[in-house]
Design a protein around this motif. Structure first.
Motif, PDB file in Angstrom:
ATOM      1  N   VAL A 231       0.844  -1.189   0.000  1.00 13.56           N
ATOM      2  CA  VAL A 231       0.000   0.000   0.000  1.00 13.56           C
ATOM      3  C   VAL A 231       0.883   1.244   0.000  1.00 13.56           C
ATOM      4  CG1 VAL A 231      -1.735   1.299   1.293  1.00 13.56           C
ATOM      5  CG2 VAL A 231      -1.878  -1.200   1.154  1.00 13.56           C
ATOM      6  N   THR A 232       0.593   2.158  -0.928  1.00 15.25           N
ATOM      7  CA  THR A 232       1.382   3.387  -1.046  1.00 15.25           C
ATOM      8  C   THR A 232       0.605   4.628  -0.639  1.00 15.25           C
ATOM      9  OG1 THR A 232       0.769   3.569  -3.385  1.00 15.25           O
ATOM     10  CG2 THR A 232       2.832   2.425  -2.867  1.00 15.25           C
ATOM     11  N   GLY A 233      -0.728   4.526  -0.596  1.00 15.15           N
ATOM     12  CA  GLY A 233      -1.529   5.679  -0.205  1.00 15.15           C
ATOM     13  C   GLY A 233      -2.988   5.313  -0.056  1.00 15.15           C
TER      14      GLY A 233
ATOM     15  N   GLN B 258     -18.225   8.907   1.050  1.00 10.75           N
ATOM     16  CA  GLN B 258     -17.284   8.473   0.015  1.00 10.75           C
ATOM     17  C   GLN B 258     -16.570   7.180   0.406  1.00 10.75           C
ATOM     18  OE1 GLN B 258     -17.567  10.258  -2.706  1.00 10.75           O
ATOM     19  NE2 GLN B 258     -18.956  11.524  -1.458  1.00 10.75           N
ATOM     20  N   PRO B 259     -16.334   6.302  -0.554  1.00  9.80           N
ATOM     21  CA  PRO B 259     -15.531   5.111  -0.260  1.00  9.80           C
ATOM     22  C   PRO B 259     -14.056   5.468  -0.140  1.00  9.80           C
ATOM     23  CG  PRO B 259     -16.032   5.193  -2.588  1.00  9.80           C
ATOM     24  CD  PRO B 259     -16.783   6.333  -1.961  1.00  9.80           C
ATOM     25  N   PHE B 260     -13.308   4.597   0.493  1.00 12.49           N
ATOM     26  CA  PHE B 260     -11.861   4.747   0.531  1.00 12.49           C
ATOM     27  C   PHE B 260     -11.283   4.326  -0.817  1.00 12.49           C
ATOM     28  CE2 PHE B 260     -12.959   4.229   4.988  1.00 12.49           C
ATOM     29  CZ  PHE B 260     -12.157   5.160   5.616  1.00 12.49           C
TER      30      PHE B 260
ATOM     31  N   THR C  45       1.121  -1.075  -4.995  1.00  7.98           N
ATOM     32  CA  THR C  45       1.909  -1.661  -6.073  1.00  7.98           C
ATOM     33  C   THR C  45       1.756  -3.168  -6.007  1.00  7.98           C
ATOM     34  OG1 THR C  45       3.886  -1.663  -4.675  1.00  7.98           O
ATOM     35  CG2 THR C  45       3.593   0.216  -6.141  1.00  7.98           C
ATOM     36  N   GLY C  46       1.539  -3.775  -7.171  1.00  7.89           N
ATOM     37  CA  GLY C  46       1.350  -5.209  -7.245  1.00  7.89           C
ATOM     38  C   GLY C  46       2.656  -5.946  -7.440  1.00  7.89           C
TER      39      GLY C  46
ATOM     40  N   GLU D 225      -1.622   0.008  -8.711  1.00  7.21           N
ATOM     41  CA  GLU D 225      -3.009  -0.404  -8.867  1.00  7.21           C
ATOM     42  C   GLU D 225      -3.874   0.351  -7.871  1.00  7.21           C
ATOM     43  OE1 GLU D 225      -3.705  -4.607  -9.345  1.00  7.21           O
ATOM     44  OE2 GLU D 225      -1.564  -4.992  -9.624  1.00  7.21           O
ATOM     45  N   ARG D 226      -5.185   0.276  -8.085  1.00  4.72           N
ATOM     46  CA  ARG D 226      -6.112   1.035  -7.252  1.00  4.72           C
ATOM     47  C   ARG D 226      -7.352   0.199  -6.997  1.00  4.72           C
ATOM     48  NH1 ARG D 226      -7.965   6.548  -9.839  1.00  4.72           N
ATOM     49  NH2 ARG D 226      -8.991   5.095 -11.274  1.00  4.72           N
TER      50      ARG D 226
END
Length: 454
Positions: free
Chosen positions: A111-113, A130-132, A137-138, A144-145
């Motif tokens: 997880v980067t952010g 709002q959703p998170f 990074t995979g 990725e998001r």
């Protein structure tokens, strides 16, 4: 929360003991989890101290909801009275649990952010609806998001050990002396590691269970045929008092009490010398390349060959920068939790069980759990983390009665109140920061442990 957001998974960060227990608890509540694990397998942090034994037995380190998921596979919990090593915990319980979760766990996902969709931390409008949005990074390094209805951060503190410097910053020369410094408990069963410390003078900086472990290991090495001449210099930032070595025979976790007694024996038997009131300010090399530690008061210690720094662990908050956190300014723990875990007042067994209420933040449905919830405070128990995620899962399912109910009784340390487990009331960074159900040991392969990895 709108209907589309409610259909999103709850993202759990970290496939360690508490993260996987969170996933099991969510499934128990018919909530879809998705676990993101930075490492290539479950319990990457635990595997980092695989050679060390927990001082909590199997009966206290298996989550009930996780055991229910495992039962249909034929899994049987190991002897409840036995003490697992980190390798045992990872291999015999945590990886099988992750395997049962299957595609609900993604490995090599860093997880980067994290933010709210369309809202940075400044924007107020319609924020709670709002959703998170999670950036990670995979396996191939590509960004990725994904989106989530809630986030449970169980990423721990193992990745950021505290430095030797008494100010909380690295001491002068600490980085250039990195070839002689370890920030982990060495594995003295490894022949190369034994050779590194055998017959040498080693400074151990720290005053918690991880430091106790290192002292006991070095004493064992000194007693062995290949370790003649091995000696430890134990560096404490404050003095030695009656509570320095923990609860001893009064500890309701016998292995934890025995650990402190083993460290005391290392000093009493002459395998370690204690230097008190010493706050490391600088490292220098002498003409032979050995290290000289210099204190803030100007004291210079005799030259040593190696240094083991066990001054605690710190949470990585960098990827949470766009979220609104409510953290205590000292401990970096959730504001409502901090007074309950203050090392001035509490040890493992005097921390009141807590859940969703104490772990909440201004950002709705965001939770830091496990070791990370304690920030810089030490003495976290795996059982505490299991209770945390049980409560959070109940809260997310709308069952407030269950979320607020206490379903945990903790063992006393035998040194409750006052300075607790520590010889100096404040310095959580000196304790070796650890989970009271994770690394620290009496003898090589012996049944004891404490440190970070929960």
């Amino acid at each position: 929360m709108n209907a589309s957001t409610a259909d999103l998974p709850v993202v759990v960060i970290g496939a360690g003991p508490i993260g996987l227990a969170a996933a099991a608890r969510l499934i128990e509540r018919d909530i879809q989890p998705l676990v993101l694990e930075a490492g290539p397998a479950a319990a990457t942090a635990v595997r980092g101290w695989s050679h060390v034994r927990l001082f909590s037995p199997w009966s206290e380190v298996v989550d009930p909801a996780a055991e229910k998921l495992l039962a249909p596979t034929g899994w049987v919990r190991p002897d409840g009275a036995a003490y697992p090593s980190g390798a045992d915990w990872a291999g015999l319980y945590l990886q099988p649990l992750a395997d049962v979760l299957g595609e609900k766990v993604r490995y090599n996902a860093t997880v980067t952010g994290i933010s709210l969709s369309g809202r940075d931390r400044i924007v107020d409008a319609d924020r709670d609806a709002q959703p998170f949005v999670i950036h990670y990074t995979g396996p191939d390094g590509a960004e990725e998001r994904l989106y989530a209805r809630a986030v449970i951060d169980a990423s721990g503190t193992w990745s950021i050990p505290s430095p030797a410097g008494g100010s909380g910053l690295p001491a002068l020369g600490e980085k250039t002396a990195a070839d002689r410094i370890s920030y982990r408990i060495p594995d003295f069963k490894d022949l190369a590691v034994r050779a590194r410390y055998a017959g040498k003078r080693t400074a151990v900086i720290g005053s918690g269970a991880s430091a106790f472990t290192a002292l006991a290991y070095l004493a064992d090495l000194a007693k062995s045929d290949d370790g003649v001449g091995t000696h430890a210099t134990w560096i404490l930032r404050r003095g030695i008092s009656g509570s320095t070595f923990g609860g001893g025979d009064a500890d309701q976790l016998p292995a934890r009490g025995a650990l402190g007694l083993a460290a005391k024996a290392a000093v009493d038997d002459g395998y370690a010398d204690a230097v008190t009131g010493f706050r490391t300010d600088a490292f220098e090399r002498d003409t032979d390349g050995r290290l000289v530690l210099i204190g803030e008061d100007g004291r210079r210690l005799d030259a040593i060959d190696e240094v083991i720094v066990l001054t605690g662990l710190r949470p990585d908050l960098t990827f949470l920068g766009e979220l609104r956190l409510g953290l205590d300014e000292r401990l970096q723990a959730p504001t409502a939790l901090a007074p309950l875990i203050d090392p001035n007042q509490h040890s493992c067994g005097t921390v009141y069980p807590h859940g969703a209420g104490e772990l909440s933040h201004p950002e709705k449905d965001l939770y830091l759990v496990g070791m990370k919830s304690y920030g810089r405070a030490p003495t976290f128990l795996a059982m505490t983390g299991y209770e945390q995620v049980r409560s959070i899962a109940a809260h997310l399912a709308g069952d407030q009665e269950a979320a607020e109910r206490v379903e945990l009784t903790l063992p006393e340390s035998g040194v409750c109140g006052g300075a607790g487990l520590f010889d100096q009331p404040v310095a959580a960074e000196e304790t070796g920061g650890g989970c009271c159900a994770a690394p620290t040991t009496l003898t090589v392969g012996g049944p004891v442990s404490n440190s970070g990895g929960c």
